[in-house]
Design an enzyme around this catalytic site. Structure first.
Site, PDB file in Angstrom:
ATOM      1  N   CYS A 285      -3.641  -6.641   0.331  1.00 43.28           N
ATOM      2  CA  CYS A 285      -3.537  -6.131  -1.040  1.00 43.28           C
ATOM      3  C   CYS A 285      -3.307  -7.276  -2.037  1.00 43.28           C
ATOM      4  O   CYS A 285      -4.159  -8.143  -2.163  1.00 43.28           O
ATOM      5  CB  CYS A 285      -2.468  -5.044  -1.133  1.00 43.28           C
ATOM      6  SG  CYS A 285      -2.603  -4.049  -2.648  1.00 43.28           S
TER       7      CYS A 285
ATOM      8  N   HIS B 275      -5.168  -1.433   2.342  1.00 38.22           N
ATOM      9  CA  HIS B 275      -4.012  -1.474   3.246  1.00 38.22           C
ATOM     10  C   HIS B 275      -4.440  -1.016   4.640  1.00 38.22           C
ATOM     11  O   HIS B 275      -4.503   0.191   4.908  1.00 38.22           O
ATOM     12  CB  HIS B 275      -2.899  -0.555   2.729  1.00 38.22           C
ATOM     13  CG  HIS B 275      -2.206  -1.060   1.519  1.00 38.22           C
ATOM     14  ND1 HIS B 275      -1.099  -1.881   1.594  1.00 38.22           N
ATOM     15  CD2 HIS B 275      -2.451  -0.869   0.208  1.00 38.22           C
ATOM     16  CE1 HIS B 275      -0.693  -2.171   0.375  1.00 38.22           C
ATOM     17  NE2 HIS B 275      -1.495  -1.579  -0.494  1.00 38.22           N
TER      18      HIS B 275
ATOM     19  N   GLU C 154      -2.727  -1.083   7.299  1.00 34.51           N
ATOM     20  CA  GLU C 154      -1.590  -0.424   7.945  1.00 34.51           C
ATOM     21  C   GLU C 154      -1.447   1.032   7.516  1.00 34.51           C
ATOM     22  O   GLU C 154      -0.683   1.791   8.116  1.00 34.51           O
ATOM     23  CB  GLU C 154      -0.300  -1.190   7.660  1.00 34.51           C
ATOM     24  CG  GLU C 154       0.322  -1.005   6.290  1.00 34.51           C
ATOM     25  CD  GLU C 154      -0.340  -1.805   5.178  1.00 34.51           C
ATOM     26  OE1 GLU C 154       0.228  -1.849   4.069  1.00 34.51           O
ATOM     27  OE2 GLU C 154      -1.425  -2.382   5.417  1.00 34.51           O
TER      28      GLU C 154
END
Length: 217
Positions: free
Chosen positions: A82, A198, A200
């Site tokens: 990011c 992102h 994750e």
């Protein structure tokens, strides 16, 4: 022996989410602000959220810019996420308000280019988007082109300025996405990789991308 990955804690980013996601790849993960540990790890994850200027200020204060530079110079893998991707570029241009003047902040300078506000009817760009990855991408190996990744940002790199004229050096692999206009969604450049989205928080596709990166350590 599992690879040792450091999630660098410099006061910005979703540290625990990144830690848990990397642990699911089988890596041994440490969250730390210690530059020495970050420098010596097999892989370094640099998350980032918020404003470019604040993120860059915190990264410098923690010595993270020097750690990234030394790792890249030594061929040691780094994955930025990011705003972590954004601060790798030359500069970020932010606007405090509708009538405020734009303010430029110097970044790490690993790649030429400027992070600017997206020209899109709706900001922030928040939600799931497909991306266009190059065929020889390592990060996106085995990921379906229709798979989506989670984005949340208003600023991005709108043009890619680094060109390789050395036939013995592989050019950077640049992945693109679109929200109002095309923007850089990910970069793979030797030991330095980064995603604007992102991974994750991107479900199975994000997990596969992190596993692909971990497999290179």
């Amino acid at each position: 022996m599992p690879a040792h990955v450091v999630v660098f804690d410099y006061g910005s980013g979703n540290l625990r989410s990144a830690q848990r996601a990397m642990e699911r790849t089988g890596a041994e993960v440490t969250v730390t602000s210690d530059p020495r540990v970050a420098l010596e790890s097999d892989g370094l994850v640099v998350p980032g959220v918020g404003a470019f200027s604040a993120c860059m200020s915190s990264l410098r204060a923690a010595g993270g810019d020097r750690v990234i530079g030394r790792r890249v110079a030594g061929g040691r893998p780094v994955l930025a996420i990011c705003v972590g991707l954004q601060v790798l570029f030359d500069r970020g241009v932010e606007q405090a308000g509708v009538h405020a003047e734009e303010k430029a902040t110097e970044g790490c300078g690993e790649w030429p280019g400027t992070v600017e506000r997206l020209r899109a009817p709706i900001l922030p760009h928040m939600g799931w988007n497909t991306v266009r990855a190059p065929e020889d991408s390592v990060l996106f190996d085995g990921i379906d082109p229709d798979d989506r990744f989670y984005f949340v940002h208003s600023y991005a790199v709108r043009t890619w300025e680094l060109a390789s004229h050395n036939p013995r050096v592989n050019p950077p692999r640049v992945t693109w996405a679109e929200h109002g206009e095309p923007f850089v969604a990910a970069v793979e450049n030797g030991p330095l990789s980064a995603t604007q989205f992102h991974p994750e928080k991107s479900g199975d596709a994000g997990a596969r991308l992190l596993a692909n990166w971990a497999a290179t350590l």
